[in-house]
Design an enzyme around this catalytic site. Sequence first.
Site, PDB file in Angstrom:
ATOM      1  N   LYS A 139     -11.001  12.130   2.458  1.00 14.82           N
ATOM      2  CA  LYS A 139     -10.930  13.549   2.069  1.00 14.82           C
ATOM      3  C   LYS A 139     -10.771  13.734   0.555  1.00 14.82           C
ATOM      4  CE  LYS A 139     -10.706  17.698   3.916  1.00 14.82           C
ATOM      5  NZ  LYS A 139     -11.514  18.103   5.078  1.00 14.82           N
ATOM      6  N   ASP A 181     -15.650  19.964   3.723  1.00 13.21           N
ATOM      7  CA  ASP A 181     -16.650  18.940   4.027  1.00 13.21           C
ATOM      8  C   ASP A 181     -18.072  19.512   4.056  1.00 13.21           C
ATOM      9  OD1 ASP A 181     -14.410  17.409   4.281  1.00 13.21           O
ATOM     10  OD2 ASP A 181     -14.426  17.378   6.474  1.00 13.21           O
ATOM     11  N   GLU A 226       0.811  -1.230   0.000  1.00 14.81           N
ATOM     12  CA  GLU A 226       0.000   0.000   0.000  1.00 14.81           C
ATOM     13  C   GLU A 226       0.839   1.272   0.000  1.00 14.81           C
ATOM     14  OE1 GLU A 226       0.472  -2.088   2.446  1.00 14.81           O
ATOM     15  OE2 GLU A 226       0.397  -1.166   4.426  1.00 14.81           O
TER      16      GLU A 226
END
Length: 510
Positions: free
Chosen positions: A366, A227, A171
């Site tokens: 995000k 957001d 990853e």
Amino acid sequence: MKHELIIVLDFGGQYNQLIARRVRDLNVYCEVKSYKTPIAELKAMNPSGFIFTGGPNSVYLDTSPTISKEIFEMGIPILGICYGSQLMAHVLGGKVESAEKSEYGMTSADFDTSSLLFKDIPEKSITWMSHTDRISALPEGFKAISHTDSCPIAAMENPEKGLYAVQFHPEVSHTEYGSNILRNFLYNVCRVSGDWSMKNYINTAINDVRAKVGDGKVLLALSGGVDSSVLAALLSKAIGNKLTCIFVDHGLMRKNEGDEVEEAFKSRELNFIRVNAGKRFLAKLAGVTEPETKRKIIGEEFIRVFEEEARKLGKVDFLAQGTIYPDVIESGTGDAAVIKSHHNVGGLPDHVDFKDLIEPLRLLFKDEVRRLGTELNLPDFLVWRQPFPGPGLAIRIIGDITEEKVSILQDADYIFREEIAKAGLDRSINQYFAVLTSMRSVGVMGDFRTYDYTLALRGVTTSDFMTADFARIPYDVLSRISARIVNEVSHINRIVYDITTKPPSTIEWE
Ligand code: XMP
């Protein structure tokens, strides 16, 4: 939502979120669950595969996280990473030992490319390792498919059972073919089709919101941050005028920002209420110099103003919250309800009567929230807005706050940001702003002595805002910024650039 699903089973590793993001980047929906989640519950989620994360422990300690053998017998493919790989070996009867030498950092590994996991990658490449324990004997039915100089079993497989394990971290970007390896696991082993995309997500989220809200009324505290702005755009598309957004402008935003937020939402279908409460906040803050007291006052006042406006609306049915996935994961298991404080400064209003919360961004990272914002045609300045503290400029004015100081700082900060953007540095510097210090010093302007404020400029590069380096802004850019600010903004006669890292400093000055 009916998507193909990969479950990342979290054993306490530091990269659990990163794994989930990588999987989603490969167009497969993914959730992080605690290793303590009952097997029946995991099964009921009907995943196409599991990924076991790393962890800080050794599988042999009594206190170490473990997992029942049952999970390996469900016929669902599993990829174990680092601790997850050792756990697979340990539970299935292999052996794990402490190596003489820890392997840490970039390590060259050899791969058996006849394995589905390593299909179409070179036979040798760089991996990123971080371990002391290692698998020393394979469980029955497994074969080794990768090795390094000091790790004879850097990966193993039992393809009949769909079980794969890697000691390194696919990853992290330092593993050269990490993304190919994850893709191979998803598409060749788990055989997913890849049905996760932002467009799909918007449609599903809109349908879900409509079904939940019905004819109800929804209230949202809009701060102008990424957001809450994306949430407002999504809800506006889903339920139009059933949504009311209250935007409390505390007068401590950056120059023109209040107007820009209003402009961005005025043309959308929703009820937009802007409360210009600047004077009220300044009155409460008069003479206050202690940073935490400033934060507390602003947080409380924000809630009071919000409540007063909300009360005028009568009963609302739902309160919308911009909770995003990292907030959910950080709560531990992903199950606990996390309620993100409005505006990051206060808490939930006590005196607003609503029956339920709506949190349609709850499953997004995000960068996905930003992609969603772009899909919903929000302007770039909102989608790519850098983090801005809830208490705003109040914590960027050292010492007491006055209307004049707010205006000086807004003007100086504006010039700083404008020049950074002109120099093309606005996306590479993660956060940058000006700070009005309380220090004054002697200068000379024309033939006159001045005694004015010192302005500090701060620019940082960081990936998580927990640690940060100061941005290497070229001298000629700094020079242009300095010249413009002292010429165009009164009461600043000296400018310094903050060259400390975090730690030991923090990003903000207060
Ligand atoms: P520090 O200064 O702690 O900041 O290194 C780390 C990040 O958090 C932001 N920050 C805040 N955000 N309310 C917020 O919503 C606050 O009171 C606050 N204080 C700091 C800061 O801008 C940086 O991104």
